[in-house]
Design a protein around this motif. Sequence first.
Motif, PDB file in Angstrom:
ATOM      1  N   THR A   2      42.723  44.809  38.957  1.00  0.00           N
ATOM      2  CA  THR A   2      41.484  44.258  39.496  1.00  0.00           C
ATOM      3  C   THR A   2      40.450  44.053  38.382  1.00  0.00           C
ATOM      4  OG1 THR A   2      40.579  46.443  39.953  1.00  0.00           O
ATOM      5  CG2 THR A   2      41.881  45.419  41.690  1.00  0.00           C
ATOM      6  N   GLU A   3      39.486  43.150  38.675  1.00  0.00           N
ATOM      7  CA  GLU A   3      38.412  42.902  37.714  1.00  0.00           C
ATOM      8  C   GLU A   3      37.395  44.027  37.797  1.00  0.00           C
ATOM      9  OE1 GLU A   3      36.588  39.103  37.975  1.00  0.00           O
ATOM     10  OE2 GLU A   3      38.482  38.088  38.346  1.00  0.00           O
ATOM     11  N   PRO A   4      36.844  44.440  36.671  1.00  0.00           N
ATOM     12  CA  PRO A   4      35.836  45.503  36.717  1.00  0.00           C
ATOM     13  C   PRO A   4      34.550  44.991  37.371  1.00  0.00           C
ATOM     14  CG  PRO A   4      36.018  44.610  34.497  1.00  0.00           C
ATOM     15  CD  PRO A   4      37.099  43.972  35.311  1.00  0.00           C
ATOM     16  N   LEU A   5      33.846  45.877  38.045  1.00  0.00           N
ATOM     17  CA  LEU A   5      32.580  45.513  38.679  1.00  0.00           C
ATOM     18  C   LEU A   5      31.518  45.284  37.608  1.00  0.00           C
ATOM     19  CD1 LEU A   5      32.514  48.054  41.636  1.00  0.00           C
ATOM     20  CD2 LEU A   5      32.974  45.620  41.750  1.00  0.00           C
ATOM     21  N   PRO A   6      30.633  44.315  37.831  1.00  0.00           N
ATOM     22  CA  PRO A   6      29.573  44.092  36.845  1.00  0.00           C
ATOM     23  C   PRO A   6      28.574  45.242  36.879  1.00  0.00           C
ATOM     24  CG  PRO A   6      29.265  42.649  38.733  1.00  0.00           C
ATOM     25  CD  PRO A   6      30.565  43.355  38.928  1.00  0.00           C
ATOM     26  N   PRO A   7      27.975  45.551  35.742  1.00  0.00           N
ATOM     27  CA  PRO A   7      26.982  46.614  35.731  1.00  0.00           C
ATOM     28  C   PRO A   7      25.754  46.220  36.562  1.00  0.00           C
ATOM     29  CG  PRO A   7      27.480  45.842  33.485  1.00  0.00           C
ATOM     30  CD  PRO A   7      28.243  45.009  34.435  1.00  0.00           C
ATOM     31  N   GLY A   9      22.188  45.079  37.686  1.00  0.00           N
ATOM     32  CA  GLY A   9      21.207  44.240  37.015  1.00  0.00           C
ATOM     33  C   GLY A   9      21.796  42.973  36.433  1.00  0.00           C
ATOM     34  N   GLU A  10      23.104  42.855  36.375  1.00  0.00           N
ATOM     35  CA  GLU A  10      23.733  41.641  35.872  1.00  0.00           C
ATOM     36  C   GLU A  10      24.327  40.867  37.040  1.00  0.00           C
ATOM     37  OE1 GLU A  10      26.471  42.000  32.683  1.00  0.00           O
ATOM     38  OE2 GLU A  10      25.265  43.457  31.609  1.00  0.00           O
ATOM     39  N   THR A  11      24.304  39.558  36.909  1.00  0.00           N
ATOM     40  CA  THR A  11      24.845  38.719  37.960  1.00  0.00           C
ATOM     41  C   THR A  11      26.326  38.487  37.718  1.00  0.00           C
ATOM     42  OG1 THR A  11      22.868  37.459  37.378  1.00  0.00           O
ATOM     43  CG2 THR A  11      24.022  36.788  39.317  1.00  0.00           C
ATOM     44  N   PRO A  12      27.128  38.635  38.752  1.00  0.00           N
ATOM     45  CA  PRO A  12      28.551  38.372  38.568  1.00  0.00           C
ATOM     46  C   PRO A  12      28.798  36.878  38.356  1.00  0.00           C
ATOM     47  CG  PRO A  12      28.077  38.828  40.857  1.00  0.00           C
ATOM     48  CD  PRO A  12      26.814  39.060  40.100  1.00  0.00           C
ATOM     49  N   PRO A  13      29.899  36.513  37.704  1.00  0.00           N
ATOM     50  CA  PRO A  13      30.187  35.102  37.496  1.00  0.00           C
ATOM     51  C   PRO A  13      30.440  34.396  38.832  1.00  0.00           C
ATOM     52  CG  PRO A  13      32.048  36.447  36.840  1.00  0.00           C
ATOM     53  CD  PRO A  13      30.923  37.379  37.142  1.00  0.00           C
ATOM     54  N   VAL A  14      29.988  33.154  38.905  1.00  0.00           N
ATOM     55  CA  VAL A  14      30.132  32.386  40.141  1.00  0.00           C
ATOM     56  C   VAL A  14      31.146  31.272  39.906  1.00  0.00           C
ATOM     57  CG1 VAL A  14      28.920  30.956  41.806  1.00  0.00           C
ATOM     58  CG2 VAL A  14      27.744  32.865  40.723  1.00  0.00           C
TER      59      VAL A  14
END
Length: 59
Positions: A2-7, A9-14
């Motif tokens: 699985t992809e790691p969760l974004p920290p 305060g950061e926006t995940p890629p769309v």
Amino acid sequence: MTEPLPPPGETPPVEGSTAEAHRERPDGVVWEHPRVWLSLIVIGCLLVAAFFVVRIVGL
């Protein structure tokens, strides 16, 4: 894997977002039409004043 969760305060890629940034109109809600509210207040004041004028004339 699985992809790691974004920290935080950061926006995940769309993926596939084609929307452009645009200015949104502020939400006026109740204050959208101030002339309507002003006219209702003036009409109410005139009705109250007319009530007292009729009482004075009736004496």
